[in-house]
Motif scaffolding. Structure first.
Motif, PDB file in Angstrom:
ATOM      1  N   LEU A  32       0.865  -1.174   0.000  1.00  0.00           N
ATOM      2  CA  LEU A  32       0.000   0.000   0.000  1.00  0.00           C
ATOM      3  C   LEU A  32       0.897   1.218   0.000  1.00  0.00           C
ATOM      4  O   LEU A  32       1.921   1.242   0.681  1.00  0.00           O
ATOM      5  N   GLY A  33       0.513   2.220  -0.762  1.00  0.00           N
ATOM      6  CA  GLY A  33       1.276   3.457  -0.789  1.00  0.00           C
ATOM      7  C   GLY A  33       0.375   4.634  -0.504  1.00  0.00           C
ATOM      8  O   GLY A  33      -0.859   4.529  -0.555  1.00  0.00           O
ATOM      9  N   ILE A  34       1.003   5.738  -0.181  1.00  0.00           N
ATOM     10  CA  ILE A  34       0.263   6.969   0.065  1.00  0.00           C
ATOM     11  C   ILE A  34       0.846   8.080  -0.802  1.00  0.00           C
ATOM     12  O   ILE A  34       1.988   7.996  -1.247  1.00  0.00           O
ATOM     13  N   TYR A  35       0.027   9.091  -1.050  1.00  0.00           N
ATOM     14  CA  TYR A  35       0.490  10.251  -1.795  1.00  0.00           C
ATOM     15  C   TYR A  35      -0.292  11.480  -1.352  1.00  0.00           C
ATOM     16  O   TYR A  35      -1.397  11.361  -0.818  1.00  0.00           O
ATOM     17  N   THR A  36       0.302  12.624  -1.539  1.00  0.00           N
ATOM     18  CA  THR A  36      -0.365  13.893  -1.240  1.00  0.00           C
ATOM     19  C   THR A  36      -0.669  14.601  -2.552  1.00  0.00           C
ATOM     20  O   THR A  36      -0.182  14.197  -3.615  1.00  0.00           O
ATOM     21  N   ASP A  37      -1.439  15.649  -2.477  1.00  0.00           N
ATOM     22  CA  ASP A  37      -1.760  16.427  -3.677  1.00  0.00           C
ATOM     23  C   ASP A  37      -0.508  16.954  -4.360  1.00  0.00           C
ATOM     24  O   ASP A  37      -0.466  17.082  -5.576  1.00  0.00           O
ATOM     25  N   PHE A  52      -3.286   5.425  -1.875  1.00  0.00           N
ATOM     26  CA  PHE A  52      -4.309   6.172  -1.162  1.00  0.00           C
ATOM     27  C   PHE A  52      -3.865   7.616  -0.966  1.00  0.00           C
ATOM     28  O   PHE A  52      -2.718   7.864  -0.587  1.00  0.00           O
ATOM     29  N   PRO A  53      -4.774   8.561  -1.197  1.00  0.00           N
ATOM     30  CA  PRO A  53      -4.431   9.960  -0.917  1.00  0.00           C
ATOM     31  C   PRO A  53      -4.368  10.174   0.587  1.00  0.00           C
ATOM     32  O   PRO A  53      -5.106   9.547   1.351  1.00  0.00           O
ATOM     33  N   ILE A  54      -3.474  11.043   0.989  1.00  0.00           N
ATOM     34  CA  ILE A  54      -3.351  11.366   2.409  1.00  0.00           C
ATOM     35  C   ILE A  54      -3.302  12.887   2.523  1.00  0.00           C
ATOM     36  O   ILE A  54      -2.587  13.543   1.769  1.00  0.00           O
ATOM     37  N   ALA A  55      -4.083  13.420   3.405  1.00  0.00           N
ATOM     38  CA  ALA A  55      -4.199  14.870   3.518  1.00  0.00           C
ATOM     39  C   ALA A  55      -2.972  15.475   4.194  1.00  0.00           C
ATOM     40  O   ALA A  55      -2.452  14.926   5.160  1.00  0.00           O
ATOM     41  N   ASP A  56      -2.537  16.609   3.642  1.00  0.00           N
ATOM     42  CA  ASP A  56      -1.505  17.389   4.319  1.00  0.00           C
ATOM     43  C   ASP A  56      -2.114  17.960   5.594  1.00  0.00           C
ATOM     44  O   ASP A  56      -3.315  18.206   5.675  1.00  0.00           O
ATOM     45  N   LEU A  57      -1.279  18.137   6.591  1.00  0.00           N
ATOM     46  CA  LEU A  57      -1.703  18.776   7.828  1.00  0.00           C
ATOM     47  C   LEU A  57      -1.364  20.263   7.739  1.00  0.00           C
ATOM     48  O   LEU A  57      -0.567  20.665   6.897  1.00  0.00           O
ATOM     49  N   LYS A  59       0.532  23.276   7.885  1.00  0.00           N
ATOM     50  CA  LYS A  59       1.957  23.606   7.939  1.00  0.00           C
ATOM     51  C   LYS A  59       2.902  22.408   7.890  1.00  0.00           C
ATOM     52  O   LYS A  59       4.068  22.533   8.208  1.00  0.00           O
ATOM     53  N   THR A  60       2.419  21.233   7.508  1.00  0.00           N
ATOM     54  CA  THR A  60       3.327  20.085   7.406  1.00  0.00           C
ATOM     55  C   THR A  60       2.799  19.074   6.391  1.00  0.00           C
ATOM     56  O   THR A  60       1.631  19.077   6.028  1.00  0.00           O
ATOM     57  N   SER A  61       3.667  18.207   5.957  1.00  0.00           N
ATOM     58  CA  SER A  61       3.355  17.212   4.939  1.00  0.00           C
ATOM     59  C   SER A  61       2.418  16.127   5.438  1.00  0.00           C
ATOM     60  O   SER A  61       2.469  15.723   6.602  1.00  0.00           O
ATOM     61  N   GLY A  62       1.601  15.620   4.548  1.00  0.00           N
ATOM     62  CA  GLY A  62       0.738  14.493   4.865  1.00  0.00           C
ATOM     63  C   GLY A  62       1.524  13.253   5.249  1.00  0.00           C
ATOM     64  O   GLY A  62       1.000  12.363   5.909  1.00  0.00           O
ATOM     65  N   TYR A  63       2.795  13.196   4.851  1.00  0.00           N
ATOM     66  CA  TYR A  63       3.620  12.051   5.201  1.00  0.00           C
ATOM     67  C   TYR A  63       3.944  12.021   6.699  1.00  0.00           C
ATOM     68  O   TYR A  63       4.518  11.056   7.181  1.00  0.00           O
ATOM     69  N   LEU A  64       3.539  13.070   7.414  1.00  0.00           N
ATOM     70  CA  LEU A  64       3.663  13.110   8.871  1.00  0.00           C
ATOM     71  C   LEU A  64       2.300  12.981   9.556  1.00  0.00           C
ATOM     72  O   LEU A  64       2.198  13.125  10.765  1.00  0.00           O
ATOM     73  N   ASN A  65       1.268  12.706   8.780  1.00  0.00           N
ATOM     74  CA  ASN A  65      -0.096  12.590   9.286  1.00  0.00           C
ATOM     75  C   ASN A  65      -0.267  11.214   9.948  1.00  0.00           C
ATOM     76  O   ASN A  65      -0.804  10.274   9.372  1.00  0.00           O
ATOM     77  N   LYS A  67      -2.098   9.980  12.342  1.00  0.00           N
ATOM     78  CA  LYS A  67      -3.450   9.444  12.549  1.00  0.00           C
ATOM     79  C   LYS A  67      -3.967   8.782  11.280  1.00  0.00           C
ATOM     80  O   LYS A  67      -4.445   7.638  11.308  1.00  0.00           O
ATOM     81  N   ALA A  68      -3.868   9.457  10.152  1.00  0.00           N
ATOM     82  CA  ALA A  68      -4.380   8.921   8.894  1.00  0.00           C
ATOM     83  C   ALA A  68      -3.596   7.676   8.457  1.00  0.00           C
ATOM     84  O   ALA A  68      -4.178   6.699   7.976  1.00  0.00           O
ATOM     85  N   ILE A  69      -2.292   7.698   8.650  1.00  0.00           N
ATOM     86  CA  ILE A  69      -1.454   6.561   8.264  1.00  0.00           C
ATOM     87  C   ILE A  69      -1.776   5.351   9.128  1.00  0.00           C
ATOM     88  O   ILE A  69      -1.918   4.233   8.624  1.00  0.00           O
ATOM     89  N   LEU A  70      -1.923   5.562  10.416  1.00  0.00           N
ATOM     90  CA  LEU A  70      -2.266   4.456  11.322  1.00  0.00           C
ATOM     91  C   LEU A  70      -3.660   3.893  11.026  1.00  0.00           C
ATOM     92  O   LEU A  70      -3.866   2.681  11.076  1.00  0.00           O
ATOM     93  N   GLU A  71      -4.608   4.762  10.720  1.00  0.00           N
ATOM     94  CA  GLU A  71      -5.964   4.292  10.389  1.00  0.00           C
ATOM     95  C   GLU A  71      -5.936   3.430   9.131  1.00  0.00           C
ATOM     96  O   GLU A  71      -6.583   2.377   9.079  1.00  0.00           O
ATOM     97  N   LEU A  72      -5.187   3.846   8.136  1.00  0.00           N
ATOM     98  CA  LEU A  72      -5.073   3.089   6.894  1.00  0.00           C
ATOM     99  C   LEU A  72      -4.413   1.730   7.141  1.00  0.00           C
ATOM    100  O   LEU A  72      -4.904   0.693   6.686  1.00  0.00           O
TER     101      LEU A  72
END
Length: 124
Positions: A32-37, A52-57, A59-65, A67-72
């Motif tokens: 599984l992979g993730i990507y941001t806009d 899967f798309p992952i939302a940016d937070l 002031k920071t990259s979605g790759y640091l999100n 909660k979303a990464i753990l849920e996925l």
């Protein structure tokens, strides 16, 4: 007994993600992979079984999100490989994985706690 890994979520992008995806496939693991806009056209997305798309937070990259990464990862019962950078040196993320019963592919919490602190790591 260590649980068997069947699926790996790669919480990174670019060349490192591509290499992890390729290695996982050689090992017979689903990916599984993730990507941001901001990296919709990044080539790593063509190497994962599912993206899967992952939302940016703010002031920071979605790759640091975390909660979303753990849920996925939890939803797909996937282990997480952080690659390098982003979450790979974050002891708090390792702890969050443990608390959510998600396998973290990488150093244990104590090691990350020491090495994640650059000045302490240099002293050691």
């Amino acid at each position: 007994m260590t649980p068997k890994i069947h699926t790996v979520l790669v919480a990174n992008r670019g060349l490192i993600a591509k290499r992890i995806f390729q290695t996982c496939k050689l090992m017979g693991l689903s990916t599984l992979g993730i990507y941001t806009d901001s990296d919709l056209e990044n080539a790593h997305q063509f190497y994962a079984d599912k993206m899967f798309p992952i939302a940016d937070l703010a002031k920071t990259s979605g790759y640091l999100n975390q909660k979303a990464i753990l849920e996925l990862a939890s939803h797909y019962q996937a282990a997480i490989h952080p690659g390098y950078g982003f979450l790979s040196e974050r002891a708090d993320f390792r702890l969050n994985c443990e608390q959510n019963q998600v396998i973290f592919i990488g150093p244990n919490y104590q090691t990350l706690k020491l090495t994640g602190n650059k000045s302490l790591c240099h002293q050691l």
